[in-house]
Design an enzyme around this catalytic site. Structure first.
Site, PDB file in Angstrom:
ATOM      1  N   TRP A 142     -61.130 -44.489  11.224  1.00  0.00           N
ATOM      2  CA  TRP A 142     -61.719 -44.225   9.618  1.00  0.00           C
ATOM      3  C   TRP A 142     -62.436 -45.358   9.506  1.00  0.00           C
ATOM      4  O   TRP A 142     -62.463 -46.281   9.373  1.00  0.00           O
ATOM      5  CB  TRP A 142     -60.607 -44.169   8.685  1.00  0.00           C
ATOM      6  CG  TRP A 142     -61.190 -43.428   7.492  1.00  0.00           C
ATOM      7  CD1 TRP A 142     -61.239 -42.109   6.885  1.00  0.00           C
ATOM      8  CD2 TRP A 142     -61.230 -44.221   6.384  1.00  0.00           C
ATOM      9  NE1 TRP A 142     -61.549 -41.881   5.636  1.00  0.00           N
ATOM     10  CE2 TRP A 142     -61.614 -43.222   5.032  1.00  0.00           C
ATOM     11  CE3 TRP A 142     -61.611 -45.487   5.636  1.00  0.00           C
ATOM     12  CZ2 TRP A 142     -62.189 -43.316   3.906  1.00  0.00           C
ATOM     13  CZ3 TRP A 142     -62.089 -45.819   4.560  1.00  0.00           C
ATOM     14  CH2 TRP A 142     -62.164 -44.815   3.678  1.00  0.00           C
ATOM     15  N   CYS A 187     -56.634 -46.640   9.979  1.00  0.00           N
ATOM     16  CA  CYS A 187     -56.821 -46.304  11.474  1.00  0.00           C
ATOM     17  C   CYS A 187     -55.389 -46.121  12.035  1.00  0.00           C
ATOM     18  O   CYS A 187     -54.562 -46.902  11.608  1.00  0.00           O
ATOM     19  CB  CYS A 187     -57.647 -47.050  12.216  1.00  0.00           C
ATOM     20  SG  CYS A 187     -59.263 -47.377  11.370  1.00  0.00           S
ATOM     21  N   ARG A 222     -54.626 -40.436   9.731  1.00  0.00           N
ATOM     22  CA  ARG A 222     -54.860 -41.762   9.235  1.00  0.00           C
ATOM     23  C   ARG A 222     -56.160 -42.163   9.692  1.00  0.00           C
ATOM     24  O   ARG A 222     -56.723 -43.097   9.099  1.00  0.00           O
ATOM     25  CB  ARG A 222     -53.922 -43.000  10.161  1.00  0.00           C
ATOM     26  CG  ARG A 222     -52.499 -43.090   9.715  1.00  0.00           C
ATOM     27  CD  ARG A 222     -51.901 -43.928  10.218  1.00  0.00           C
ATOM     28  NE  ARG A 222     -52.181 -45.355  10.029  1.00  0.00           N
ATOM     29  CZ  ARG A 222     -51.686 -46.261   9.197  1.00  0.00           C
ATOM     30  NH1 ARG A 222     -50.604 -45.629   8.587  1.00  0.00           N
ATOM     31  NH2 ARG A 222     -51.972 -47.280   8.790  1.00  0.00           N
ATOM     32  N   LYS A 278     -55.186 -40.737   4.950  1.00  0.00           N
ATOM     33  CA  LYS A 278     -53.820 -40.844   4.390  1.00  0.00           C
ATOM     34  C   LYS A 278     -53.484 -41.998   3.844  1.00  0.00           C
ATOM     35  O   LYS A 278     -52.951 -41.956   2.668  1.00  0.00           O
ATOM     36  CB  LYS A 278     -52.798 -40.290   5.251  1.00  0.00           C
ATOM     37  CG  LYS A 278     -51.543 -39.962   4.956  1.00  0.00           C
ATOM     38  CD  LYS A 278     -51.622 -38.780   4.021  1.00  0.00           C
ATOM     39  CE  LYS A 278     -50.166 -38.499   3.284  1.00  0.00           C
ATOM     40  NZ  LYS A 278     -50.078 -37.639   2.272  1.00  0.00           N
ATOM     41  N   HIS A 324     -63.976 -33.588 -27.465  1.00  0.00           N
ATOM     42  CA  HIS A 324     -64.688 -34.912 -27.758  1.00  0.00           C
ATOM     43  C   HIS A 324     -65.576 -35.298 -26.442  1.00  0.00           C
ATOM     44  O   HIS A 324     -65.548 -36.242 -25.715  1.00  0.00           O
ATOM     45  CB  HIS A 324     -63.571 -36.046 -27.695  1.00  0.00           C
ATOM     46  CG  HIS A 324     -63.157 -35.967 -29.270  1.00  0.00           C
ATOM     47  ND1 HIS A 324     -63.439 -36.673 -30.194  1.00  0.00           N
ATOM     48  CD2 HIS A 324     -61.749 -35.670 -29.392  1.00  0.00           C
ATOM     49  CE1 HIS A 324     -62.453 -36.512 -31.072  1.00  0.00           C
ATOM     50  NE2 HIS A 324     -61.293 -35.981 -30.367  1.00  0.00           N
ATOM     51  N   GLU A 335     -60.165 -32.809  -3.992  1.00  0.00           N
ATOM     52  CA  GLU A 335     -59.912 -33.385  -2.585  1.00  0.00           C
ATOM     53  C   GLU A 335     -60.094 -32.380  -1.469  1.00  0.00           C
ATOM     54  O   GLU A 335     -60.659 -32.984  -0.499  1.00  0.00           O
ATOM     55  CB  GLU A 335     -58.418 -33.911  -2.502  1.00  0.00           C
ATOM     56  CG  GLU A 335     -58.182 -35.341  -3.250  1.00  0.00           C
ATOM     57  CD  GLU A 335     -56.659 -35.789  -3.122  1.00  0.00           C
ATOM     58  OE1 GLU A 335     -56.521 -37.003  -2.793  1.00  0.00           O
ATOM     59  OE2 GLU A 335     -55.890 -34.860  -3.133  1.00  0.00           O
ATOM     60  N   LYS A 393     -56.247 -32.473  -6.958  1.00  0.00           N
ATOM     61  CA  LYS A 393     -55.946 -31.645  -5.654  1.00  0.00           C
ATOM     62  C   LYS A 393     -57.176 -30.750  -5.269  1.00  0.00           C
ATOM     63  O   LYS A 393     -57.560 -30.486  -4.021  1.00  0.00           O
ATOM     64  CB  LYS A 393     -54.761 -30.666  -5.659  1.00  0.00           C
ATOM     65  CG  LYS A 393     -53.524 -31.715  -5.755  1.00  0.00           C
ATOM     66  CD  LYS A 393     -53.193 -31.943  -4.367  1.00  0.00           C
ATOM     67  CE  LYS A 393     -52.617 -33.299  -4.221  1.00  0.00           C
ATOM     68  NZ  LYS A 393     -53.307 -34.660  -4.646  1.00  0.00           N
ATOM     69  N   GLU A 436     -53.570 -34.566 -11.983  1.00  0.00           N
ATOM     70  CA  GLU A 436     -53.487 -34.265 -10.437  1.00  0.00           C
ATOM     71  C   GLU A 436     -53.785 -32.867 -10.024  1.00  0.00           C
ATOM     72  O   GLU A 436     -54.247 -32.781  -8.767  1.00  0.00           O
ATOM     73  CB  GLU A 436     -51.748 -34.419 -10.374  1.00  0.00           C
ATOM     74  CG  GLU A 436     -51.166 -33.857  -8.906  1.00  0.00           C
ATOM     75  CD  GLU A 436     -51.774 -34.910  -7.910  1.00  0.00           C
ATOM     76  OE1 GLU A 436     -51.546 -34.498  -6.667  1.00  0.00           O
ATOM     77  OE2 GLU A 436     -52.338 -36.060  -8.132  1.00  0.00           O
ATOM     78  N   ASN A 460     -57.180 -52.655  12.904  1.00  0.00           N
ATOM     79  CA  ASN A 460     -57.261 -51.566  11.438  1.00  0.00           C
ATOM     80  C   ASN A 460     -57.374 -52.606  10.478  1.00  0.00           C
ATOM     81  O   ASN A 460     -56.393 -53.610  10.314  1.00  0.00           O
ATOM     82  CB  ASN A 460     -55.724 -51.030  11.470  1.00  0.00           C
ATOM     83  CG  ASN A 460     -55.563 -50.434  10.172  1.00  0.00           C
ATOM     84  OD1 ASN A 460     -56.533 -50.177   9.280  1.00  0.00           O
ATOM     85  ND2 ASN A 460     -54.337 -49.688   9.821  1.00  0.00           N
ATOM     86  N   GLY A 461     -58.430 -52.370   9.625  1.00  0.00           N
ATOM     87  CA  GLY A 461     -58.735 -53.460   8.717  1.00  0.00           C
ATOM     88  C   GLY A 461     -60.076 -53.718   8.641  1.00  0.00           C
ATOM     89  O   GLY A 461     -60.876 -53.041   9.039  1.00  0.00           O
TER      90      GLY A 461
END
Length: 613
Positions: A74, A2, A27, A608, A509, A493, A490, A486, A100-101
Site C-alpha cells: 500500500w 503492507c 492490507r 484494512k 444549520h 468508502e 460506508k 457510519e 511495512n512502515g
C-alpha cells in the site's frame, strides 16, 4: 499496512508465500512481489497492480527454492509501479528486504547514501534499508549485526524482514514501534513469518509475536529473539484456534457481503461466555476490573479511528446512561496533540479491529505516559493494542477481510453495552433488577440481527433506485447519530459517492441548503425517545423536494406517507438499536457499490490496517 510473508523449510517456498500473500491482500494491493533463494542466488518477481498480476508473472517465469519472502504494498513513498514494488534488492544482489512502515528520516538517510555513491533504483523509503544493511555487511558484520545496525538508524515504526544468499539458513525479522505485527509461525522442520496470522494458519497454529524493538533470527529449527540491543529474551508460543477457511468467501460474491451476514454469529460469539442470563450478570475477566478500581474511575476517554470512532460515540451514550461515568471520545490521530487532561483515575480505552492502528497505539502510549489505565476492545488476538493494555475485551468477530468494516463495528457496540452494565453493577448505579433487565435484552439480539439480514432483497431494491446519485445525506439523533455517520462512511468508502452524516438537529444549520430532488436523505427514525424529532426532520426534508429513505420500526404508520423508500427494522431496545439500524445501511452501501461495478472488498486508496501515521 503492507502484507508480508516469509518461509524457510524443506518445501518449495513460492506457493506458500503467494498463497499467504493472498490472505493478506486486504492490507495492500498497489503492487506485489516475491523473492526466492534459488540455486544459491536470489530471484525476484514483482509488478504493480493486484496480486493476480504477480501470480501470472510467476506462472510465466517460474521460480522455486526453500527460502523466500513476499510482499503486498500500500503505497506511501513513490507511485505504485514495478520499480517501487517490494522486495527491494541491494547493489550486490545478495540481500533482499520487505518493509511495512514509513522511514521518517528517509530524506536524511537517502542523502547520506547517495553521497557515499549508492545508486537508488526506486522512489521508496524502504529501499534505503537494504543499502544500509549492505553498508554494514561490507564492514565485516554478519547479517544479524548488519541488520541491527541498520535498524537502529531508522526513525518511525517498522516491520522488516531480510534474507541474504550469503546466509541461506536464516531469515531476519524485526518490529520497531507500532508498524503492524510480525508473527512467527512454528512448523515441523519449517518456519513461517507474516504481518498477520491468516497468511500462515494453513501451515501452523503455533505462533509467537515480536514486540516492539525486537529482532528475530528464524531458521528451520526455530527462532531466537533478541532486543535490538542484542539481549536474548524468552517468548511464548501460542496456539491459535482460528480456521483459515473462515477467510474464504464461500457462497457470497464479496467478503463484505459475507461479513455482513456473519453478524449473527459474531454478535452471538461476542455475548457467549460473557453473559450469565440466569443471574443477570456480565463477565469480562480479561478486563482485570475490580470493584475498587471501578469506583475510582472519574472519566473514560475512548480513542479510535474511522468506523471504530463511531462505535465509540455509541459507547459514550451507553456508558454515561448506564454507568453514569463521564466519557469523552477522541479521534486517535488528534488525541496526542491536544494536551488531554488525564490522571490515574482516568481510563483510556482504545477500539481497533486490527489492534495495530498506528494512531491508536500512539494515543494509548500517550495515555500511559500520563498515568491512565489502558483498556482496549480489539478483534485480532495477540495484537499490539491487546498486549499493551492493562485489560481488554476481544470482539470475537473473527477474521474481517473486507476493507470496509462491518461486523467489527457491531461487535464493539455489544462489548460497550456489556461494559456499561458491568461498570454500573460494580459502582452500584443500577439495581439488581435493572441490571437483569438490561442483560436479558441481549438474549434476543442475534435473532433481531437475523431478521434484518433476511430483508436484504428489500434493501437491494432501494439500492437500485438510488445507485446513480452523486451525493447523499444521512441524519440521526441520540444514540443513532453515530449510525448516520457510519452509514455515510460506508457509502463513500466503497461506492465513491459523496456522503455526509449529520445530527438530525443540525440539519437546519447548513445541510438543508443542499436539499433538492437530487439529494437523497437517509433518516434513521426508529420509535425511540427521538422519534418525534426525526419525524419533523423528515417533513422538512420532503418540503424541500429531497427523496427520503427512512429506517423505520415495523408497524410505523406515520412514516409511510412521508418517505419515498422505507427500510423496516424490528422493534429493538433503544440502547441496542444501533446494532440493528446500521446493518441495513451496510447492505445499502454494499449493493450500491456492487451495482456500480466497483471493487467492494478493496476500494481505491484504502487499506484494512492503517499502520502508519
Amino acid at each position: 499496512m503492507c502484507g508480508i510473508v516469509g518461509y524457510i523449510g524443506p518445501r518449495d517456498a513460492t506457493p506458500i508465500i503467494l498463497n499467504g500473500l493472498k490472505r493478506l491482500e486486504y492490507r495492500g494491493y498497489d503492487s506485489a512481489g516475491v523473492a526466492i533463494l534459488e540455486n544459491g542466488h536470489i530471484e525476484i518477481r514483482r509488478d504493480a497492480g493486484k496480486l493476480n498480476r504477480l501470480f501470472e508473472i510467476v506462472q510465466n517465469n517460474p521460480l522455486s527454492g526453500k527460502l523466500g519472502i513476499g510482499h503486498t504494498r500500500w503505497a506511501t513513498h513513490g507511485e505504485p509501479n514495478q520499480r517501487n514494488a517490494h522486495p527491494h534488492i541491494g547493489a550486490t544482489g545478495n540481500v533482499v528486504v520487505v518493509h511495512n512502515g514509513i522511514v521518517e528520516n528517509y530524506l536524511e538517510l537517502r542523502d547520506e547514501l547517495v553521497f557515499e555513491g549508492v545508486h537508488l533504483n526506486s522512489e521508496t523509503d524502504s529501499e534505503i534499508i537494504v543499502h544500509l544493511i549492505e553498508k554494514f555487511l561490507s564492514a565485516g558484520n554478519d547479517l544479524l549485526s548488519a541488520s541491527r545496525k541498520a535498524f537502529e538508524l531508522l526513525k518511525g515504526h517498522h516491520g522488516i524482514v531480510v534474507i541474504s544468499s550469503d546466509e541461506p539458513d536464516k531469515i531476519i525479522a524485526s518490529r520497531i514501534g507500532n508498524a503492524g505485527g510480525v508473527v512467527i509461525g512454528f512448523g515441523e522442520d519449517e518456519m513461517l513469518l507474516a504481518s498477520d496470522m491468516p497468511a500462515i494458519l494453513d501451515h501452523t497454529r503455533r505462533i509467537a509475536f515480536l514486540e516492539s524493538h525486537q529482532i528475530a533470527v528464524v531458521t528451520r529449527q526455530g527462532a531466537e529473539i533478541q532486543t535490538l540491543e542484542g539481549k536474548k529474551i524468552g517468548y511464548a508460543i501460542d496456539t491459535i484456534a482460528w480456521d483459515p477457511v473462515a477467510a474464504e468467501k464461500g457462497e457470497y460474491r464479496h467478503f463484505m457481503q459475507k461479513e455482513i451476514h456473519e453478524q449473527v454469529r459474531s454478535v452471538t460469539d461476542t455475548i457467549s461466555g460473557r453473559v450469565d442470563f440466569e443471574f443477570g450478570k456480565i463477565l469480562l475477566p480479561d478486563l482485570n476490573l475490580t470493584d475498587e478500581f471501578a469506583n475510582q474511575i472519574e472519566k473514560i476517554i475512548i480513542i479510535a479511528c474511522g468506523t471504530a470512532s463511531y462505535a465509540a460515540m455509541v459507547g459514550k451514550v451507553l456508558i454515561e446512561s448506564i454507568a453514569r461515568i463521564p466519557v469523552e471520545v477522541d479521534v486517535a490521530s488528534e488525541f496526542r496533540y491536544r494536551d488531554p487532561i488525564i490522571n490515574e483515575r482516568t481510563v483510556v480505552m482504545a477500539i481497533s479491529q486490527s489492534g495495530e492502528t498506528a494512531d491508536t497505539l500512539a494515543a494509548m502510549n500517550e495515555g500511559k505516559k500520563r498515568g491512565a489505565t489502558l483498556w482496549s476492545i480489539v478483534n485480532v488476538i495477540g495484537s499490539q493494542a491487546m498486549r499493551i493494555a492493562d485489560g481488554f475485551i476481544s470482539m470475537q468477530a473473527g477474521p474481517e477481510i473486507g476493507v470496509a468494516s462491518t461486523k467489527a463495528y457491531t461487535a464493539p457496540l455489544v462489548d460497550q453495552y456489556m461494559l456499561a452494565i458491568l461498570l454500573a453493577d460494580l459502582r452500584g448505579t443500577i439495581t439488581p433488577s435493572e441490571r437483569s433487565d438490561l442483560v436479558s435484552q441481549l438474549r434476543r439480539l442475534p435473532e433481531l440481527v437475523d431478521q434484518v439480514l433476511e430483508r436484504e432483497d428489500d434493501v437491494r431494491v432501494i439500492a437500485e433506485a438510488i445507485k446513480d446519485t452523486q451525493n447523499c445525506i444521512y441524519l440521526g439523533r441520540g444514540i443513532n447519530m453515530p449510525t448516520a455517520y457510519e452509514g455515510a462512511l460506508k457509502l463513500k468508502e466503497i461506492s465513491y459517492i459523496h456522503a455526509e452524516g449529520y445530527p438530525g438537529g443540525e440539519m437546519k444549520h447548513g445541510p438543508i441548503a443542499l436539499f433538492d430532488q437530487d439529494m437523497p436523505v437517509v433518516v434513521i427514525a426508529t420509535q425511540d425517545q427521538w422519534y418525534e424529532k426525526m419525524i419533523s426532520q423528515i417533513e422538512q426534508t420532503k418540503a424541500r423536494g429531497a427523496p427520503v429513505i427512512a429506517v423505520a420500526t415495523d408497524g410505523d404508520e406515520l412514516i409511510p406517507p412521508l418517505a419515498d423508500h422505507i427500510i423496516w427494522v424490528p422493534p429493538t431496545p433503544w440502547m441496542l438499536s444501533p446494532v440493528i439500524t446500521v446493518i441495513p445501511l451496510q447492505i445499502l452501501a454494499y449493493h450500491i457499490a456492487a451495482l456500480r461495478g466497483l471493487d467492494v472488498d478493496q476500494p481505491r486508496n484504502l487499506a484494512k490496517s492503517v499502520t502508519v501515521e
